[in-house]
Design an enzyme around this catalytic site. Structure first.
Site, PDB file in Angstrom:
ATOM      1  CE1 TYR A  99       3.789 -42.982  19.337  1.00 55.95           C
ATOM      2  CE2 TYR A  99       4.704 -41.182  20.837  1.00 55.95           C
ATOM      3  CZ  TYR A  99       4.732 -41.760  19.571  1.00 55.95           C
ATOM      4  OH  TYR A  99       5.806 -41.434  18.588  1.00 55.95           O
ATOM      5  CE  LYS A 116       0.838 -54.766   8.556  1.00 54.83           C
ATOM      6  NZ  LYS A 116       1.478 -55.042   7.270  1.00 54.83           N
ATOM      7  CG  ASP A 146       2.736 -52.913   4.486  1.00 51.70           C
ATOM      8  OD1 ASP A 146       1.577 -52.222   4.559  1.00 51.70           O
ATOM      9  OD2 ASP A 146       2.911 -53.982   4.484  1.00 51.70           O
ATOM     10  CG  ASP A 173       6.593 -40.700  15.354  1.00 54.75           C
ATOM     11  OD1 ASP A 173       6.889 -39.615  15.570  1.00 54.75           O
ATOM     12  OD2 ASP A 173       7.406 -41.582  16.027  1.00 54.75           O
ATOM     13  CG  ASP A 220       9.905 -37.875  11.354  1.00 54.83           C
ATOM     14  OD1 ASP A 220       9.470 -36.922  11.841  1.00 54.83           O
ATOM     15  OD2 ASP A 220      10.856 -38.424  12.371  1.00 54.83           O
TER      16      ASP A 220
HETATM   17  C1  IPM Z   1       7.113 -36.306  17.502  1.00 54.91           C
HETATM   18  C2  IPM Z   1       8.241 -36.772  18.338  1.00 54.91           C
HETATM   19  C3  IPM Z   1       7.685 -37.266  19.463  1.00 54.91           C
HETATM   20  C4  IPM Z   1       6.765 -38.345  19.293  1.00 54.91           C
HETATM   21  C5  IPM Z   1       8.650 -37.658  20.415  1.00 54.91           C
HETATM   22  C6  IPM Z   1       9.735 -36.705  20.891  1.00 54.91           C
HETATM   23  C7  IPM Z   1       7.987 -38.162  21.582  1.00 54.91           C
HETATM   24  O1  IPM Z   1       8.805 -37.829  17.533  1.00 54.91           O
HETATM   25  O2  IPM Z   1       6.305 -35.317  17.786  1.00 54.91           O
HETATM   26  O3  IPM Z   1       6.590 -36.731  16.225  1.00 54.91           O
HETATM   27  O4  IPM Z   1       7.075 -39.510  19.086  1.00 54.91           O
HETATM   28  O5  IPM Z   1       5.530 -38.198  19.049  1.00 54.91           O
HETATM   29 MN    MN Z   2       8.126 -38.119  15.435  1.00 51.89          MN
END
Ligand code: IPM
Ligand code: MN
Length: 358
Positions: free
Chosen positions: A146, A191, A224, A248, A252
């Site tokens: 990032y 990884k 993975d 990240d 999710d």
């Molecule tokens: C998160 C989001 C952000 C990230 C994006 C919007 C930059 O997906 O907070 O997880 O990738 O960190």
């Molecule tokens: Mn995210």
């Protein structure tokens, strides 16, 4: 003794941000009155709303208000309207990443789990969910690809994946500290079979473990493999420690198995315990303005702020219990609705939670 007020920068943002923030602030006012503390709110523009008003996603006066606060309560940013802008100018990247970097918010705490009341909303099979489960993803938030050097040539592009020793040490310590307050187990996800950064990361995690937290159980998984294990064995996890990019993606996935991303809050804190608290989900422009968004993630962000940021443990707990009770009593916004429950609007969900705090 009169307590000093907690100063909070309120950045509601775009899409459903403002409407779920209204409910979160009503809840905040309710617990402030009940538990006898004072809140001083400063509302500022961020994201697309700020781009439209002043041409940038994170205006200087918004940043100044954050600097002058004890915590940032963030909504969500982004939407179709701003998607044609270059990536770094878009609401998400243009506001969130600079905020994270500016305040050095390196520790991103993302709880995951399935509440018993929401078993039917999770895509996992009932036999895997059992009586429900909960664990915490701790994502490093200010390093990795990032923020590594970026290059773009005619026929190549690169993002440098880099971690420095001190960056790994400080996030590892937080992971072990969280585990000690929980079920005493850290799963490091990396990884290391391929990446030099992961081999380095793992070595440092092991050193911090051996030197400072030998009483905590530590194991390792490759990313993975981890993406599968959270689906098949979610009860195995307590604290998952991982880097920025893996975290990240993994967070999710875990938000989804929790039933709805509209239920998930997160905290991003620095070494002074200053934090930004926000829902994990995005601005959901498709349902914005209809009054149907789930405000629980934003309300739980308030609970995390009171808990982690201010040590107002009783108030945080009262919010969490009221949410549980509301769900047990069958109230559901559309995203978590299942047959036999009461479908409610954003503000009705707010009302139901508030009435269970009082
Ligand atoms: C998160 C989001 C952000 C990230 C994006 C919007 C930059 O997906 O907070 O997880 O990738 O960190
Ligand atoms: Mn995210």
């Amino acid at each position: 003794m009169i307590k000093e007020a907690y100063k909070i920068a309120i950045l509601a943002g775009d899409g459903i941000g403002p409407e779920v923030m209204v409910e979160a602030l009503r809840v905040l006012d309710t617990v402030a009155a009940k538990f006898d503390f004072v809140i001083e709110k400063t509302e500022k523009l961020v994201g697309g709303a700020a781009i439209d008003a002043v041409g940038e996603a994170l205006p200087a006066d918004t940043l100044a208000a954050c600097e002058d606060s004890d915590a940032i309560l963030f909504g969500s940013v982004g939407g179709e309207k701003w998607n044609s802008l270059p990536p770094e100018k878009r609401p998400e990247v243009g506001a969130l990443l600079p905020l994270r970097k500016h305040f050095d918010l390196f520790a991103n705490i993302r709880p995951a789990g399935v509440l018993p009341a929401l078993k039917n909303s999770s895509p996992l099979k009932p036999e895997i969910i059992g009586e429900g489960f909960g664990f915490t993803i701790l994502r490093e938030l200010t390093g990795d690809v990032y923020f590594g050097e970026k290059n773009r040539g005619e026929d190549f592009a690169s993002d440098l994946m880099i971690y420095r020793q001190a960056e790994v040490e400080r996030i590892a310590r937080i992971a072990f500290q969280l585990a000690k307050k929980s079920r005493n187990k850290v799963t490091n996800v990396d990884k290391a079979n391929v990446l030099a950064t992961s081999q380095f990361w793992r070595k440092i995690v092991e050193e911090i473990h051996a030197k400072e937290f030998p009483e905590v159980e530590l194991n390792h998984l490759y990313i993975d493999n981890a993406t599968m294990r959270v689906l098949t064995h979610p009860h195995d996890f307590d604290v998952i420690l991982t880097g920025n990019l893996f975290g990240d993606i993994l967070s999710d996935e875990c938000a989804q198995i929790s039933g709805s991303i509209g239920m998930q809050a997160s905290a991003s804190i620095n070494s002074e315990n200053f934090g930004l608290y926000e829902p994990m989900g995005g601005s959901a422009p498709d349902i914005a303005g209809k009054g149907i968004a789930n405000p629980i993630a934003q309300i739980l962000s308030v609970a995390m702020m009171l808990d982690i940021g201010f040590g107002e443990l009783a108030a945080a707990k009262a919010i969490k219990l009221a949410i549980l009770k509301t769900l047990e009593d069958g109230f559901r916004t559309g995203d978590i609705f299942t047959e036999g429950c009461k479908k409610v609007s954003t503000s009705e969900m707010g009302d139901a939670i508030i009435s269970r705090i009082k």
